[in-house]
Design a protein around this motif. Structure first.
Motif, PDB file in Angstrom:
ATOM      1  N   CYS A  93      34.791  38.899  33.683  1.00 55.08           N
ATOM      2  CA  CYS A  93      36.005  39.120  34.468  1.00 55.08           C
ATOM      3  C   CYS A  93      37.175  39.373  33.512  1.00 55.08           C
ATOM      4  N   HIS A 139      40.156  40.101  34.207  1.00 51.14           N
ATOM      5  CA  HIS A 139      41.450  39.643  34.723  1.00 51.14           C
ATOM      6  C   HIS A 139      41.781  38.224  34.242  1.00 51.14           C
ATOM      7  N   LYS A 140      40.790  37.518  33.730  1.00 48.24           N
ATOM      8  CA  LYS A 140      41.026  36.165  33.221  1.00 48.24           C
ATOM      9  C   LYS A 140      41.705  36.239  31.856  1.00 48.24           C
ATOM     10  N   TYR A 171      33.519  30.324  34.999  1.00 39.39           N
ATOM     11  CA  TYR A 171      34.907  30.696  35.275  1.00 39.39           C
ATOM     12  C   TYR A 171      35.285  32.044  34.656  1.00 39.39           C
ATOM     13  N   ASN A 185      34.766  34.317  40.483  1.00 38.29           N
ATOM     14  CA  ASN A 185      35.347  33.097  39.929  1.00 38.29           C
ATOM     15  C   ASN A 185      36.596  32.727  40.716  1.00 38.29           C
ATOM     16  N   ASP A 186      37.351  31.784  40.174  1.00 40.10           N
ATOM     17  CA  ASP A 186      38.502  31.269  40.900  1.00 40.10           C
ATOM     18  C   ASP A 186      39.679  32.240  40.928  1.00 40.10           C
ATOM     19  N   TYR A 187      39.574  33.336  40.185  1.00 45.27           N
ATOM     20  CA  TYR A 187      40.686  34.272  40.110  1.00 45.27           C
ATOM     21  C   TYR A 187      40.372  35.605  40.763  1.00 45.27           C
ATOM     22  N   HIS A 188      39.160  36.056  40.585  1.00 48.08           N
ATOM     23  CA  HIS A 188      38.842  37.436  40.939  1.00 48.08           C
ATOM     24  C   HIS A 188      37.399  37.502  41.433  1.00 48.08           C
TER      25      HIS A 188
END
Length: 459
Positions: A206, A208-209, A184, A189-192
């Motif tokens: 990432c 952005h997490k 994650y 991943n689930d965001y970016h």
């Protein structure tokens, strides 16, 4: 007798209590004195940018956990020579353990104290040796710059990845117990899903997490704050900043402060200027590096008159002749150092050049010239294939200088205009025996030796 005995016992106890109290006071004062000395040492640090940076390593320095002690043994001499900061390689445990140069980070909080990745110590040594090095550097007035690798990680265990439908090495369980990571926290991943920062096939963090941001710079024990407050680093060199947006380095640095420079490996001066503006920090002046390569390897000093980051914004430019990744300027390398150590920008010296390959007395002389004479903006006075002359116009107590670089095979001399009227000047390199006096109109004739340089200022 009983009364006297009681009396003497009371007197003895009182003396013991007073003695203990005094001891406690002395201990407290000694402790306070030590803390004060630490504070005085911290306040005595040279201002980064007032001198010269030393890159205190090269690729594949000796393994075996000895490097921190090697560097520790040199900081006193470096400080005396005019160095104001040392840049260390990545200090935490990496996938290749005792053999890694640190650019494949695994556990950001293992500085050589946990038995993982094949060793307890890092390639460079133990945590206690690193701490001792940093303390010794501070006691000698030197700031310490940490190499921050936050684009990619390496050494995670394999896990079934729901975003790639494959197994990926993204399961990180470091022995420090800090900044554990999973699928994650990496791209995709689930965001970016952006994976433009992938480097060498490594797991790509990432940024952005929020979890990643928290561990890198937001939390009280984040990488940024732990390195600053516990390990006592004073500044940051960000590795491979092309792999993430400029705001990442900016927010990291804003969380803790200190000097910061990014490795944006690009010869395009416009791109470098854009990045420094966006990240609000310095960058290594690759535009200058490649122009110097053209000048000294291509034997055309006209390249030195072309655009570079230091000419756009000298306060954001870290100039260099070589580093652990690239060392292409071989012909007349000392001339390249004469260039960066007399011009604007914050010059960095490569360990191998200073300690092994070049004349240390000449390097020390150029460092002295940089720290004591080089000031003010720059005026180009002459440039052709073989000769380059420029003037630093001086500022404050520093009178400035004129540098004459001669890449030809014979002595050269030229009339040039200085900032000094009717003043005796001399060549502070000792390469020329002249001590001419400038005319009333500030003109004077200077010279430079073959494949050499001279640096002139008022006597």
């Amino acid at each position: 007798m009983k009364i006297n005995t009681v009396f003497y016992v009371l007197i003895t106890l009182t003396l013991l209590l007073v003695s203990c109290s005094k001891d406690e006071v002395l201990d407290r004062k000694e402790s306070e004195s030590l803390e004060l000395n630490k504070e005085v040492s911290s306040k005595a640090l040279k201002q980064i940018g007032s001198g010269v940076m030393m890159q205190a390593f090269y690729w594949d320095v000796p393994a075996g956990g000895t490097w921190w002690n090697v560097v520790k043994g040199k900081v006193d001499d470096w400080s005396n020579a005019g160095i104001d900061a040392i840049w260390l390689p990545p200090v935490s445990k990496a996938q290749n353990g005792p053999f890694s140069m640190g650019y494949d980070p695994f556990d950001y909080y293992d500085f050589g104290e946990y038995n993982q990745m094949g060793s307890t110590e890092t390639r460079f040594g133990s945590r206690s040796e690193l701490t001792s090095l940093i303390t010794t550097a501070h006691n000698n007035g030197l700031s310490v710059i940490a190499d921050i690798v936050i684009n990619h990680n390496s050494g995670g265990d394999s896990e079934a990845n729901i975003f790639t439908n494959t197994n990926t090495y993204t399961d990180y369980n470091p022995m420090s117990g800090l900044f554990e990571r999973s699928q994650y926290d990496f791209h995709p991943n689930d965001y970016h899903n952006n994976d433009s920062g992938v480097f060498g096939g490594f797991a790509d963090l990432c940024h952005h997490k929020s979890y990643v941001q928290d561990w890198l710079w937001n939390k009280s024990n984040s990488v940024a704050k732990y390195y600053k407050n516990t390990m006592k680093f004073d500044g940051w060199r960000f590795d491979y900043v092309k792999g993430f947006e400029p705001w990442v380095a900016k927010e990291f640095n804003q969380a803790v402060g200190g000097f910061a420079v990014g490795e944006y490996w690009d010869a395009n001066v416009n791109t470098l200027a854009w990045w420094t503006d966006q990240a609000q920090m310095s960058a290594f002046d690759f535009a200058c590096y490649y122009k110097m390569r053209d000048a000294f390897m291509g034997n055309n000093l006209n390249a030195l008159s072309e655009d570079m980051l230091w000419k756009r914004n000298p306060l954001r430019a870290v100039t260099f002749v070589a580093n652990h990744d690239t060392d292409e300027i071989i012909n007349n390398k000392i001339l390249a150092y004469a260039y960066i150590l007399t011009h604007e920008g914050y010059p960095a010296i490569f360990y191998s050049d200073y300690e092994e390959w070049l004349d240390k007395s000449k390097m020390n002389n150029l460092i002295w010239i940089h720290n004591n004479l080089a000031a003010g903006n720059t005026t180009n006075l002459w440039t052709d294939n073989d000769e380059y002359i420029s003037r630093r116009n001086g500022a404050g107590a520093k009178s400035g200088l004129v540098v004459y670089i001669n890449n030809s095979n014979s002595w050269q001399e030229r009339w040039i205009e200085t900032n000094w009227s009717s003043k005796k000047i001399k060549d502070y390199t000792g390469n020329s025996g002249w001590e001419p006096t400038t005319q009333v109109g500030k003109w004077v004739k200077i010279q430079a030796p073959p494949k050499g340089y001279s640096v002139w200022s008022v006597k």
